[in-house]
Design a protein around this motif. Structure first.
Motif, PDB file in Angstrom:
ATOM      1  N   LEU A  49       0.833  -1.206   0.000  1.00  0.00           N
ATOM      2  CA  LEU A  49       0.000   0.000   0.000  1.00  0.00           C
ATOM      3  C   LEU A  49       0.868   1.256   0.000  1.00  0.00           C
ATOM      4  O   LEU A  49       0.573   2.224  -0.704  1.00  0.00           O
ATOM      5  CB  LEU A  49      -0.913   0.011   1.239  1.00  0.00           C
ATOM      6  CG  LEU A  49      -2.119  -0.903   1.199  1.00  0.00           C
ATOM      7  CD1 LEU A  49      -2.791  -0.946   2.564  1.00  0.00           C
ATOM      8  CD2 LEU A  49      -3.115  -0.431   0.154  1.00  0.00           C
ATOM      9  N   TYR A  50       1.929   1.244   0.785  1.00  0.00           N
ATOM     10  CA  TYR A  50       2.803   2.412   0.891  1.00  0.00           C
ATOM     11  C   TYR A  50       3.543   2.665  -0.421  1.00  0.00           C
ATOM     12  O   TYR A  50       3.717   3.812  -0.832  1.00  0.00           O
ATOM     13  CB  TYR A  50       3.774   2.239   2.061  1.00  0.00           C
ATOM     14  CG  TYR A  50       3.056   2.159   3.381  1.00  0.00           C
ATOM     15  CD1 TYR A  50       2.506   3.302   3.959  1.00  0.00           C
ATOM     16  CD2 TYR A  50       2.884   0.947   4.031  1.00  0.00           C
ATOM     17  CE1 TYR A  50       1.828   3.240   5.161  1.00  0.00           C
ATOM     18  CE2 TYR A  50       2.200   0.872   5.237  1.00  0.00           C
ATOM     19  CZ  TYR A  50       1.671   2.021   5.797  1.00  0.00           C
ATOM     20  OH  TYR A  50       0.996   1.958   6.985  1.00  0.00           O
ATOM     21  N   ASN A  91      -6.888   0.699  -5.050  1.00  0.00           N
ATOM     22  CA  ASN A  91      -8.189   0.155  -4.632  1.00  0.00           C
ATOM     23  C   ASN A  91      -8.157  -1.372  -4.572  1.00  0.00           C
ATOM     24  O   ASN A  91      -8.679  -1.978  -3.639  1.00  0.00           O
ATOM     25  CB  ASN A  91      -9.301   0.624  -5.566  1.00  0.00           C
ATOM     26  CG  ASN A  91      -9.656   2.080  -5.361  1.00  0.00           C
ATOM     27  OD1 ASN A  91      -9.363   2.669  -4.329  1.00  0.00           O
ATOM     28  ND2 ASN A  91     -10.270   2.682  -6.366  1.00  0.00           N
ATOM     29  N   ASP A  92      -7.527  -1.991  -5.570  1.00  0.00           N
ATOM     30  CA  ASP A  92      -7.425  -3.453  -5.587  1.00  0.00           C
ATOM     31  C   ASP A  92      -6.608  -3.954  -4.397  1.00  0.00           C
ATOM     32  O   ASP A  92      -6.943  -4.965  -3.773  1.00  0.00           O
ATOM     33  CB  ASP A  92      -6.783  -3.946  -6.890  1.00  0.00           C
ATOM     34  CG  ASP A  92      -7.696  -3.801  -8.098  1.00  0.00           C
ATOM     35  OD1 ASP A  92      -8.912  -3.561  -7.899  1.00  0.00           O
ATOM     36  OD2 ASP A  92      -7.192  -3.923  -9.241  1.00  0.00           O
ATOM     37  N   LYS A  93      -5.527  -3.242  -4.070  1.00  0.00           N
ATOM     38  CA  LYS A  93      -4.665  -3.654  -2.953  1.00  0.00           C
ATOM     39  C   LYS A  93      -5.423  -3.528  -1.628  1.00  0.00           C
ATOM     40  O   LYS A  93      -5.364  -4.435  -0.789  1.00  0.00           O
ATOM     41  CB  LYS A  93      -3.404  -2.784  -2.926  1.00  0.00           C
ATOM     42  CG  LYS A  93      -2.412  -3.188  -1.866  1.00  0.00           C
ATOM     43  CD  LYS A  93      -1.843  -4.565  -2.145  1.00  0.00           C
ATOM     44  CE  LYS A  93      -0.766  -4.920  -1.139  1.00  0.00           C
ATOM     45  NZ  LYS A  93      -0.060  -6.132  -1.507  1.00  0.00           N
ATOM     46  N   ILE A  94      -6.128  -2.407  -1.426  1.00  0.00           N
ATOM     47  CA  ILE A  94      -6.907  -2.221  -0.198  1.00  0.00           C
ATOM     48  C   ILE A  94      -7.953  -3.319  -0.069  1.00  0.00           C
ATOM     49  O   ILE A  94      -8.118  -3.931   0.985  1.00  0.00           O
ATOM     50  CB  ILE A  94      -7.561  -0.820  -0.154  1.00  0.00           C
ATOM     51  CG1 ILE A  94      -6.480   0.253   0.015  1.00  0.00           C
ATOM     52  CG2 ILE A  94      -8.581  -0.720   0.968  1.00  0.00           C
ATOM     53  CD1 ILE A  94      -6.989   1.682  -0.154  1.00  0.00           C
ATOM     54  N   GLU A  95      -8.648  -3.601  -1.167  1.00  0.00           N
ATOM     55  CA  GLU A  95      -9.661  -4.654  -1.154  1.00  0.00           C
ATOM     56  C   GLU A  95      -9.026  -6.012  -0.840  1.00  0.00           C
ATOM     57  O   GLU A  95      -9.542  -6.783  -0.022  1.00  0.00           O
ATOM     58  CB  GLU A  95     -10.383  -4.717  -2.499  1.00  0.00           C
ATOM     59  CG  GLU A  95     -11.438  -5.800  -2.567  1.00  0.00           C
ATOM     60  CD  GLU A  95     -12.090  -5.892  -3.927  1.00  0.00           C
ATOM     61  OE1 GLU A  95     -13.327  -5.778  -3.984  1.00  0.00           O
ATOM     62  OE2 GLU A  95     -11.363  -6.088  -4.935  1.00  0.00           O
ATOM     63  N   GLY A  96      -7.879  -6.290  -1.453  1.00  0.00           N
ATOM     64  CA  GLY A  96      -7.209  -7.565  -1.225  1.00  0.00           C
ATOM     65  C   GLY A  96      -6.772  -7.742   0.219  1.00  0.00           C
ATOM     66  O   GLY A  96      -6.949  -8.808   0.805  1.00  0.00           O
TER      67      GLY A  96
END
Length: 166
Positions: free
Chosen positions: A4-5, A40-45
Motif C-alpha cells: 500500500l505504501y 483500490n485493488d490492494k486495499i480490497e485484497g
C-alpha cells in the motif's frame, strides 16, 4: 505486488511530477487512473485477506471447542470402563490380570473422604480468602466523560479509530 505504501508513493509522485505546471492538467491521466485502480485493488485484497484470517480463527475456535467436548466424552467413557472393569474384577476376587497386551493389578491407597465439611473441627479447616482488585474502566470512563475538566491520576480517555471490515 507492491505494498500500500509503495503504491501510495507512486501515486503521490505521479501527481507531483505528472502535472503540467502551466495548465495544471495531468500528462498521463491513464497512468494515474491505473495507480488509483491498483491502490483500490490492494486495499480490497488486504481487507479480504484480513476477513479470511478472522474466519479461519473462528473456525479453529469452534474446532477446539468441539475437540474439548469430544475429549471430555472420551475421558468420561474411559472412567466408566475403568469402574466397570474394577467392579467386575473385585467381585470375582481377581487382584491381577495379565495378557501380552495388558496388565491389570490393584494397589491400596488411603484417601480422606469428607462427609460433612461443616462438622469438621476448626483445626482441620483452612480458610482461604482471595482478594483481587482491578480498575473499573467503565466507572472511570463514565466519570471522565461527565467531568471533562477533571483528571484522574493514572487514567485518561483516549479516542481510537477502530476499523470495521465486513
Amino acid at each position: 505486488m507492491a505494498s500500500l505504501y509503495e503504491i501510495n508513493e507512486k501515486l503521490e509522485s505521479a501527481i507531483e511530477f505528472g502535472c503540467d505546471p502551466e495548465t495544471g492538467e495531468f500528462i498521463d491521466e491513464n497512468g494515474l487512473n491505473d495507480l488509483y485502480m491498483e491502490l483500490n485493488d490492494k486495499i480490497e485484497g488486504v481487507a479480504l485477506y484480513q476477513k479470511n484470517l478472522e474466519s479461519e480463527a473462528e473456525a479453529i475456535d469452534k474446532e477446539i471447542q468441539s475437540l474439548k467436548e469430544r475429549k471430555e466424552r472420551k475421558k468420561k467413557r474411559a472412567e466408566s470402563m475403568k469402574k466397570y472393569l474394577s467392579s467386575y474384577l473385585l467381585a470375582k476376587d481377581m487382584k491381577k490380570f495379565e495378557t501380552p497386551k495388558v496388565a491389570i493389578k490393584f494397589r491400596k491407597s488411603t484417601v480422606v473422604e469428607i462427609v460433612d465439611e461443616k462438622m469438621l473441627p476448626e483445626q482441620f479447616v483452612n480458610t482461604v480468602v482471595k482478594t483481587e482488585s482491578k480498575p473499573d474502566k467503565k466507572a472511570i470512563k463514565d466519570y471522565l466523560k461527565k467531568h471533562s475538566d477533571e483528571v484522574i491520576d493514572g487514567a485518561m480517555l483516549v479516542e481510537k479509530q477502530n476499523i470495521s471490515i465486513s
